[in-house]
Design a protein around this motif. Structure first.
Motif, short mmCIF file in Angstrom:
data_model
loop_
_atom_site.label_atom_id
_atom_site.label_comp_id
_atom_site.label_asym_id
_atom_site.label_seq_id
_atom_site.Cartn_x
_atom_site.Cartn_y
_atom_site.Cartn_z
N GLN A 320 50.02 -141.93 17.31
CA GLN A 320 49.97 -140.86 18.31
C GLN A 320 48.63 -140.14 18.27
O GLN A 320 48.11 -139.70 19.31
N TYR A 323 46.35 -142.25 20.30
CA TYR A 323 46.71 -142.13 21.72
C TYR A 323 46.24 -140.79 22.28
O TYR A 323 45.82 -140.71 23.44
N ASP A 324 46.32 -139.74 21.49
CA ASP A 324 45.85 -138.43 21.95
C ASP A 324 44.35 -138.43 22.18
O ASP A 324 43.86 -137.85 23.17
N TYR A 330 52.26 -142.54 24.92
CA TYR A 330 52.88 -143.41 23.91
C TYR A 330 54.17 -144.01 24.46
O TYR A 330 54.93 -143.35 25.18
#
Length: 582
Positions: A320, A323-324, A330
């Motif tokens: 995550q 992804y951020d 996600y």
């Protein structure tokens, strides 16, 4: 373990124990809740030796409560677990339940992501069964992505790539695409450089033990604030293979004070000296860790739903952060518990099976004693039967037990109608129950026996088994002198001092007078047979008609069980069959 940690362990264990007891309608077990407890609370893992003693009294206290009291207590301390419990109850008719977030995606896309460090054991089949079933249910698709970027500790087996694809096909599914992560290393490098540009990664040369101490103390390593230009230069040195194994890693910059130490500045790339066994990938020495590689690939291949073990909960949390940084969404995630399989003495572990094969304790992945897909397939277990049993396990976050009897039951339904019947007399001198095969002269009666090819299908006719001068029966079936037995397909005989004497009798004597029905083969025309079973090989003799069956044919050896013909009898060796189940 300090008092604060002990309190946290006891609170978490109580919730897990209450949930476990209510879900399964019985007493909670320490062993059953250890997996979820450690998976959901990674900071407990270093105290693994102490935790069973801490949670034992908690579990005992939970078991002392009535179901109503257990539910009331769970509502008090973990109401979300009660909601999960009720949701599971609502899905009893559909063990899998619905995937969440389906309406928000154009197409449901999933993935099977095996590490090709060996062919599949039975536990691996669960992923393909569930992913393939979900893909079919939602008219979606799935890919098979080989996560093979660890050429050292989980070294790929070159034969495993095809073996795994064959296993997926055997289970009844076809991936929309097949990807090998080791073909995509440049893609991972590209995204690492993008991450560096955004200040999301840094090169670190701290010794592992030193960094671990800093991480556990919530303190940043001295390399954390390097300029991106420096990080790029050092990462390029890693990519060029100019550094030794362990000399430097690339870390994802997260939250160095995160409450879960496992998420603090985790390693994305490391140096590995061992060449990859695939020639196309053998030149690389800077390899991505699984969390980085898998996270990048899930996005680039447009995966919408991930199904993974509960022990990998930290993976989603690590990914995550990446992804951020990239402003990606996600995928939906389902975490499930481990599957355990009964009926095998061999561990459900790729490395353990490999060791047993290397030591000649197993004669390969298809050995009937091995808990592998190759073994089940060779024994005549159909892929649909495995899928049906796996689906029934659902996707619970608790560990689940697969009873092989459920696989066998499903397989029996698939093969029983087509499997011809045959006689096989075992010669088991070391088995006190069966005993050795014994030859008994036949003094009179019909020249041949005529048992049905299949008792439920008269149109398939009857077998013709010449009797000759004597028959072989299993020692346990030979009656005492003066007693009668019914030779199936031949008729009633009485044992005399000289042998079997044919007796005119109706079949009613079987039920009314308790005359046993036994199987037999002619002594002079029997087919030498080797039956390979999960408990070891059994030798004996089959009826003459077995020579007509080609490899892969399924038969039912009457009073013994179903078996798959593996090798036909010839002048150099016996007929070889693999036992499936009763």
């Amino acid at each position: 373990m300090d008092d604060d940690l002990r309190d946290r362990v006891e609170r978490a264990a109580e919730a897990d124990a209450l949930f476990n007891a209510l879900k399964h309608g019985g007493d909670a077990q320490v062993g059953a809740i250890m997996g979820p407890l450690m998976g959901e609370n990674p900071e407990f893992r270093e105290y693994g030796d102490e935790i069973p003693a801490v949670i034992g009294p908690v579990v005992a206290s939970v078991n002392d409560r009535s179901p109503a009291e257990q539910r009331e207590r769970l509502e008090e301390i973990a109401p979300d677990r009660v909601a999960e419990l009720d949701a599971d109850d609502d899905e009893d008719d559909d063990p899998l339940g619905d995937l969440s977030g389906v309406d928000a995606v154009e197409e449901v896309r999933l993935r099977v992501a095996p590490n090709p460090n060996g062919p599949w054991h039975i536990g691996h089949a669960r992923m393909a069964a569930v992913v393939g079933t979900y893909a079919d249910r939602y008219d979606g698709s799935f890919i098979c992505r080989f996560d093979d970027t660890d050429p050292e500790t989980k070294r790929p087996d070159l034969d495993a790539y095809d073996a795994i694809l064959d296993a997926i096909e055997y289970l009844g599914f076809e991936p929309a695409d097949v990807i090998r992560a080791s073909d995509r290393v440049e893609t991972y490098y590209e995204h690492a450089r993008r991450l560096i540009d955004q200040g999301g990664a840094y090169t670190c040369s701290c010794p592992g033990e030193e960094f671990s101490e800093l991480k556990n103390a919530g303190e940043a390593c001295p390399h954390r604030e390097k300029a991106p230009e420096t990080v790029h230069e050092e990462f390029d040195e890693m990519v060029a293979g100019e550094l030794d194994s362990g000399e430097m890693v690339l870390r994802v910059k997260t939250d160095i004070t995160h409450k879960n130490p496992a998420l603090r500045d985790w390693v994305a790339f490391r140096m590995i000296d061992t060449p990859h066994p695939r020639e196309d990938a053998s030149a690389y020495r800077c390899w991505p860790m699984l969390d980085f590689q898998s996270g990048i690939d899930d996005h680039l291949t447009e995966i919408t739903h991930i199904i993974r073990g509960i022990d990998l909960q930290d993976s989603a949390k690590r990914q995550q952060f990446v992804y951020d940084y990239f402003d990606w969404e996600y995928p939906e995630v389902v975490h499930w518990g481990h599957v355990q399989v009964d009926a095998y003495d061999v561990p459900l572990s790729t490395s353990s099976i490999q060791e047993l094969i290397a030591a000649d304790d197993l004669d390969g992945w298809a050995d009937p004693r091995a808990p592998t897909i190759a073994s089940l397939r060779r024994r005549g277990i159909r892929g649909e039967a495995i899928v049906a049993a796996m689906i029934e396990l659902g996707t619970s976050s608790s560990n689940v037990d697969l009873a092989m009897s459920s696989v066998y039951s499903a397989n029996r339904d698939l093969i029983d109608d087509d499997a011809d019947r045959a006689f096989f007399v075992r010669d088991a001198p070391e088995d006190a129950d069966i005993g050795p095969a014994v030859e008994v002269p036949v003094l009179d009666g019909p020249e041949a026996g005529h048992p049905p090819v299949h008792p439920d299908h008269e149109d398939r006719g009857r077998r013709v088994i010449p009797v000759g001068d004597a028959v072989l029966v299993e020692e346990r079936d030979r009656p005492d002198v003066g007693d009668r037995v019914w030779l199936k397909g031949f008729g009633c005989v009485r044992r005399t001092a000289e042998g079997f004497e044919h007796v005119e009798a109706e079949t009613s004597v079987i039920h009314d007078e308790g005359v046993d029905v036994i199987h037999w083969v002619p002594a002079d025309r029997a087919v030498e047979t080797r039956l390979r079973t999960p408990d070891g090989d059994v030798t004996g003799s089959a009826e003459p008609g077995m020579t007509a069956y080609a490899p892969d044919a399924m038969v039912q050896f009457e009073r013994i069980g179903f078996a798959r013909v593996d090798e036909t009898a010839d002048g150099d060796g016996p007929l070889v069959a693999y036992y499936a189940h009763r």
